[in-house]
Design a protein around this motif. Structure first.
Motif, short mmCIF file in Angstrom:
data_model
loop_
_atom_site.label_atom_id
_atom_site.label_comp_id
_atom_site.label_asym_id
_atom_site.label_seq_id
_atom_site.Cartn_x
_atom_site.Cartn_y
_atom_site.Cartn_z
N ALA A 142 41.26 43.63 46.42
CA ALA A 142 39.94 44.16 46.06
C ALA A 142 39.78 45.59 46.55
CB ALA A 142 38.85 43.28 46.63
N THR A 143 40.24 45.86 47.76
CA THR A 143 40.16 47.22 48.31
C THR A 143 41.01 48.19 47.50
OG1 THR A 143 39.83 46.29 50.50
CG2 THR A 143 40.49 48.59 50.39
N LYS A 144 42.20 47.74 47.13
CA LYS A 144 43.10 48.59 46.35
C LYS A 144 42.53 48.87 44.97
CE LYS A 144 48.06 49.07 46.28
NZ LYS A 144 49.34 48.43 46.42
N ARG A 145 41.94 47.83 44.36
CA ARG A 145 41.32 48.01 43.04
C ARG A 145 40.15 48.98 43.12
NH1 ARG A 145 42.08 42.70 42.03
NH2 ARG A 145 40.08 42.18 42.95
N LYS A 146 39.35 48.82 44.16
CA LYS A 146 38.18 49.68 44.33
C LYS A 146 38.61 51.14 44.52
CE LYS A 146 33.87 49.60 46.89
NZ LYS A 146 33.16 48.99 48.01
N ALA A 147 39.68 51.35 45.26
CA ALA A 147 40.17 52.71 45.49
C ALA A 147 40.85 53.27 44.25
CB ALA A 147 41.15 52.72 46.66
N ALA A 148 41.41 52.42 43.40
CA ALA A 148 42.15 52.88 42.23
C ALA A 148 41.22 53.46 41.17
CB ALA A 148 42.98 51.75 41.64
N VAL A 149 40.06 52.87 40.97
CA VAL A 149 39.13 53.33 39.94
C VAL A 149 37.82 53.72 40.62
CG1 VAL A 149 37.92 52.74 37.83
CG2 VAL A 149 40.16 51.77 38.27
N PRO A 150 37.57 55.03 40.77
CA PRO A 150 36.31 55.45 41.39
C PRO A 150 35.11 55.02 40.55
CG PRO A 150 37.81 57.31 41.09
CD PRO A 150 38.41 56.13 40.41
N GLU A 151 33.98 54.80 41.23
CA GLU A 151 32.78 54.39 40.52
C GLU A 151 32.36 55.46 39.52
OE1 GLU A 151 29.35 52.91 42.54
OE2 GLU A 151 30.60 51.94 44.04
N GLY A 152 31.88 55.01 38.38
CA GLY A 152 31.42 55.94 37.36
C GLY A 152 32.51 56.38 36.41
N ARG A 153 33.75 56.14 36.74
CA ARG A 153 34.86 56.52 35.87
C ARG A 153 35.39 55.29 35.17
NH1 ARG A 153 39.14 60.50 38.17
NH2 ARG A 153 39.53 60.57 35.96
N GLU A 158 39.22 50.89 28.89
CA GLU A 158 37.79 50.80 28.56
C GLU A 158 37.40 51.88 27.54
OE1 GLU A 158 36.22 49.05 32.84
OE2 GLU A 158 36.13 51.20 32.45
N VAL A 159 37.92 53.09 27.69
CA VAL A 159 37.60 54.17 26.76
C VAL A 159 38.14 53.84 25.37
CG1 VAL A 159 38.05 56.60 26.22
CG2 VAL A 159 37.47 55.93 28.55
N LEU A 160 39.37 53.34 25.30
CA LEU A 160 39.95 52.97 24.01
C LEU A 160 39.18 51.83 23.36
CD1 LEU A 160 43.76 53.18 24.83
CD2 LEU A 160 42.40 54.79 23.48
N ALA A 161 38.72 50.87 24.15
CA ALA A 161 37.95 49.75 23.62
C ALA A 161 36.62 50.24 23.06
CB ALA A 161 37.73 48.70 24.69
N LYS A 163 36.08 53.08 21.65
CA LYS A 163 36.35 53.81 20.40
C LYS A 163 36.92 52.89 19.34
CE LYS A 163 36.83 58.20 22.59
NZ LYS A 163 37.23 59.54 22.40
N GLY A 164 37.06 51.63 19.65
CA GLY A 164 37.55 50.68 18.67
C GLY A 164 39.06 50.62 18.58
N ILE A 165 39.74 51.24 19.51
CA ILE A 165 41.21 51.22 19.52
C ILE A 165 41.62 50.20 20.58
CG2 ILE A 165 43.29 52.56 19.94
CD1 ILE A 165 41.57 55.07 19.36
N HIS A 166 42.39 49.21 20.14
CA HIS A 166 42.82 48.16 21.08
C HIS A 166 44.32 48.27 21.28
CE1 HIS A 166 38.91 46.29 21.00
NE2 HIS A 166 38.91 46.43 19.69
#
Length: 167
Positions: A142-153, A158-161, A163-166
């Motif tokens: 959980a700590t590693k995941r939290k550090a990997a993706v900063p909040e708000g980013r 997720e960005v591709l999803a 825009k409809g690109i899977h």
């Protein structure tokens, strides 16, 4: 000003420069060591006849330690894992190895079998390596995941999803 005071001032300046330069060289050396120092995967000695004399239990633990060293070496080097690499590794062991950072993985690789066995059983822990317990591994993930993706980013997925690109 006398010649003695000038000479004394020059001597103090040279002494201070020596200390300053020595400190900076040590800092640069530690920095380079962190960038470059990754140990090679340790080579397990061929036990030959002694391996036949061991009990099944000790053979299983030897295989486990060899498997941990094999997978840990691949993770330190940043190589992908194959099905052959995962032979003898339990899912919890794999989670534990993946949660460790490079210095901790290097400590695991350098530990002998008794130290590794004691660490896995939580008898005597290896300094700088997280415990081999499900709760600790989950917390570290959980700590590693939290550090990997900063909040708000958002992640690329997720960005591709959006825009409809899977992928």
């Amino acid at each position: 000003m006398s010649i003695n005071s000038i000479t004394g001032a020059i001597g103090r300046m040279l002494a201070a420069m020596r200390k300053f330069v020595t400190e900076r060289v040590k800092i640069a050396g530690r920095w380079i060591t962190r960038l470059v120092a990754v140990p090679a995967t340790p080579v397990m000695p061929n036990a030959g006849v002694a391996a036949e004399a061991k009990a099944d239990l000790s053979a299983k633990t030897d295989n486990t330690h060899a498997a941990i060293r094999r997978v840990g070496g691949k993770l330190v080097q940043g190589h992908g894992l194959t099905a052959d690499d995962l032979e003898g590794i339990t899912p919890q062991m794999l989670r534990w190895l993946r949660v460790l950072d490079k210095p901790a993985l290097c400590r695991v690789l350098c530990a002998d079998e008794q130290q590794l066995r004691a660490h896995l059983r939580s008898i005597a822990l290896i300094k700088g390596v997280c415990r081999y317990e499900a709760e600790t591994i989950t917390a570290m993930e959980a700590t590693k995941r939290k550090a990997a993706v900063p909040e708000g980013r958002k992640t690329l997925r997720e960005v591709l999803a959006e825009k409809g690109i899977h992928p």
